[in-house]
Design a protein around this motif. Structure first.
Motif, PDB file in Angstrom:
ATOM      1  N   UNK A  62      18.833 -63.745  24.632  1.00 24.96           N
ATOM      2  CA  UNK A  62      19.203 -63.686  23.209  1.00 24.96           C
ATOM      3  C   UNK A  62      19.271 -62.256  22.674  1.00 24.96           C
ATOM      4  N   UNK A  63      20.157 -62.059  21.723  1.00 27.11           N
ATOM      5  CA  UNK A  63      20.309 -60.764  21.063  1.00 27.11           C
ATOM      6  C   UNK A  63      20.495 -60.974  19.563  1.00 27.11           C
ATOM      7  N   UNK A  64      20.303 -59.894  18.825  1.00 21.26           N
ATOM      8  CA  UNK A  64      20.603 -59.873  17.403  1.00 21.26           C
ATOM      9  C   UNK A  64      21.682 -58.832  17.169  1.00 21.26           C
ATOM     10  N   UNK A  65      22.737 -59.232  16.478  1.00 20.90           N
ATOM     11  CA  UNK A  65      23.775 -58.302  16.056  1.00 20.90           C
ATOM     12  C   UNK A  65      23.356 -57.772  14.689  1.00 20.90           C
ATOM     13  N   UNK A  66      23.348 -56.450  14.554  1.00 22.23           N
ATOM     14  CA  UNK A  66      22.992 -55.813  13.292  1.00 22.23           C
ATOM     15  C   UNK A  66      24.253 -55.178  12.715  1.00 22.23           C
ATOM     16  N   UNK A  67      24.631 -55.633  11.525  1.00 25.69           N
ATOM     17  CA  UNK A  67      25.767 -55.080  10.800  1.00 25.69           C
ATOM     18  C   UNK A  67      25.165 -54.294   9.640  1.00 25.69           C
ATOM     19  N   UNK A  68      25.359 -52.979   9.652  1.00 22.20           N
ATOM     20  CA  UNK A  68      24.701 -52.117   8.691  1.00 22.20           C
ATOM     21  C   UNK A  68      25.711 -51.159   8.090  1.00 22.20           C
ATOM     22  N   UNK A  69      25.771 -51.070   6.774  1.00 14.24           N
ATOM     23  CA  UNK A  69      26.684 -50.122   6.155  1.00 14.24           C
ATOM     24  C   UNK A  69      26.891 -50.377   4.680  1.00 14.24           C
ATOM     25  N   UNK A  70      27.964 -49.808   4.176  1.00 10.20           N
ATOM     26  CA  UNK A  70      28.273 -49.865   2.750  1.00 10.20           C
ATOM     27  C   UNK A  70      29.567 -50.640   2.537  1.00 10.20           C
ATOM     28  N   UNK A  71      29.521 -51.589   1.622  1.00 10.87           N
ATOM     29  CA  UNK A  71      30.703 -52.362   1.253  1.00 10.87           C
ATOM     30  C   UNK A  71      31.429 -51.636   0.128  1.00 10.87           C
ATOM     31  N   UNK A  72      32.695 -51.322   0.347  1.00  9.49           N
ATOM     32  CA  UNK A  72      33.506 -50.632  -0.653  1.00  9.49           C
ATOM     33  C   UNK A  72      34.356 -51.588  -1.481  1.00  9.49           C
ATOM     34  N   UNK A  73      34.690 -52.735  -0.909  1.00  7.58           N
ATOM     35  CA  UNK A  73      35.554 -53.697  -1.578  1.00  7.58           C
ATOM     36  C   UNK A  73      34.966 -55.104  -1.414  1.00  7.58           C
ATOM     37  N   UNK A  74      34.065 -55.493  -2.322  1.00  3.19           N
ATOM     38  CA  UNK A  74      33.411 -56.794  -2.210  1.00  3.19           C
ATOM     39  C   UNK A  74      34.376 -57.978  -2.207  1.00  3.19           C
ATOM     40  N   UNK A  75      35.476 -57.887  -2.947  1.00  4.81           N
ATOM     41  CA  UNK A  75      36.444 -58.983  -2.972  1.00  4.81           C
ATOM     42  C   UNK A  75      37.090 -59.171  -1.606  1.00  4.81           C
ATOM     43  N   UNK A  76      37.454 -58.064  -0.958  1.00  2.22           N
ATOM     44  CA  UNK A  76      38.060 -58.165   0.369  1.00  2.22           C
ATOM     45  C   UNK A  76      37.048 -58.684   1.385  1.00  2.22           C
ATOM     46  N   UNK A  77      35.777 -58.259   1.250  1.00  5.31           N
ATOM     47  CA  UNK A  77      34.741 -58.758   2.156  1.00  5.31           C
ATOM     48  C   UNK A  77      34.506 -60.249   1.951  1.00  5.31           C
ATOM     49  N   UNK A  78      34.661 -60.740   0.729  1.00  4.22           N
ATOM     50  CA  UNK A  78      34.529 -62.173   0.473  1.00  4.22           C
ATOM     51  C   UNK A  78      35.639 -62.939   1.181  1.00  4.22           C
ATOM     52  N   UNK A  79      36.851 -62.387   1.180  1.00  9.07           N
ATOM     53  CA  UNK A  79      37.974 -63.008   1.894  1.00  9.07           C
ATOM     54  C   UNK A  79      37.683 -63.033   3.390  1.00  9.07           C
ATOM     55  N   UNK A  80      37.197 -61.904   3.916  1.00  6.32           N
ATOM     56  CA  UNK A  80      36.816 -61.800   5.327  1.00  6.32           C
ATOM     57  C   UNK A  80      35.742 -62.841   5.663  1.00  6.32           C
ATOM     58  N   UNK A  81      34.695 -62.910   4.834  1.00  6.54           N
ATOM     59  CA  UNK A  81      33.597 -63.842   5.079  1.00  6.54           C
ATOM     60  C   UNK A  81      34.054 -65.295   5.072  1.00  6.54           C
ATOM     61  N   UNK A  82      34.925 -65.635   4.154  1.00  2.54           N
ATOM     62  CA  UNK A  82      35.440 -67.010   4.085  1.00  2.54           C
ATOM     63  C   UNK A  82      36.284 -67.332   5.312  1.00  2.54           C
ATOM     64  N   UNK A  83      37.126 -66.398   5.720  1.00  2.96           N
ATOM     65  CA  UNK A  83      37.956 -66.612   6.913  1.00  2.96           C
ATOM     66  C   UNK A  83      37.081 -66.746   8.157  1.00  2.96           C
ATOM     67  N   UNK A  84      36.035 -65.940   8.245  1.00  2.00           N
ATOM     68  CA  UNK A  84      35.129 -66.027   9.392  1.00  2.00           C
ATOM     69  C   UNK A  84      34.422 -67.380   9.405  1.00  2.00           C
ATOM     70  N   UNK A  85      33.964 -67.827   8.249  1.00  2.00           N
ATOM     71  CA  UNK A  85      33.300 -69.126   8.152  1.00  2.00           C
ATOM     72  C   UNK A  85      34.241 -70.262   8.573  1.00  2.00           C
ATOM     73  N   UNK A  86      35.457 -70.226   8.052  1.00  2.62           N
ATOM     74  CA  UNK A  86      36.423 -71.283   8.353  1.00  2.62           C
ATOM     75  C   UNK A  86      36.892 -71.263   9.801  1.00  2.62           C
TER      76      UNK A  86
END
Length: 130
Positions: free
Chosen positions: A33-57
């Motif tokens: 087992x491993x853990x993926x760590x995603x670390x950083x700064x979000x510049x465009x929350x709306x675009x990240x929401x689109x990304x997150x929804x597409x990833x979920x779907x």
């Protein structure tokens, strides 16, 4: 910074192990087992929401057997300073191989990942579980 701390912990617990860039690790991977760590700064929350929804779907996490371990926004900052848009997301994967397969899957690479282009500045790393 958390990234520095996690790197130090990984190096302290595995002094003979050198980090491997994902593109260099095409021939072997671990079933541990491993853990993926995603670390950083979000510049465009709306675009990240689109990304997150597409990833979920997409069902990619379900297919990989992976799942989120935390809310990426800090509950409380105990020491240091953070930009309010800084995130650290931990994703559990059943194995390094599952994480690499997820990362390199055509669906993720060609359809999902491009949705977060210019939406933030992130470092994405894999860590072994102890």
């Amino acid at each position: 910074m958390i990234r520095t701390t996690l790197t130090a912990v990984a190096l302290a617990t595995s002094p003979l192990t050198t980090p491997v860039i994902a593109s260099d690790n095409t021939t072997s991977c671990s079933q541990k087992p491993v853990v993926m760590v995603v670390d950083g700064v979000t510049n465009d929350p709306q675009q990240m929401a689109i990304y997150g929804q597409a990833l979920k779907e997409s069902g990619l996490h379900q297919n990989a057997g992976s799942y989120y371990l935390n809310d990426p926004r800090p509950l409380r900052i105990l020491e240091g300073n953070r930009d309010q848009n800084h995130v650290t997301l931990l994703i559990n994967f059943p194995s390094e191989c599952a994480a690499i397969d997820f990362w390199n899957s055509p669906v993720y690479r060609q359809k999902i990942k491009p949705l977060r282009k210019n939406a933030g500045d992130y470092t994405i790393e894999l860590y072994r579980l102890l």
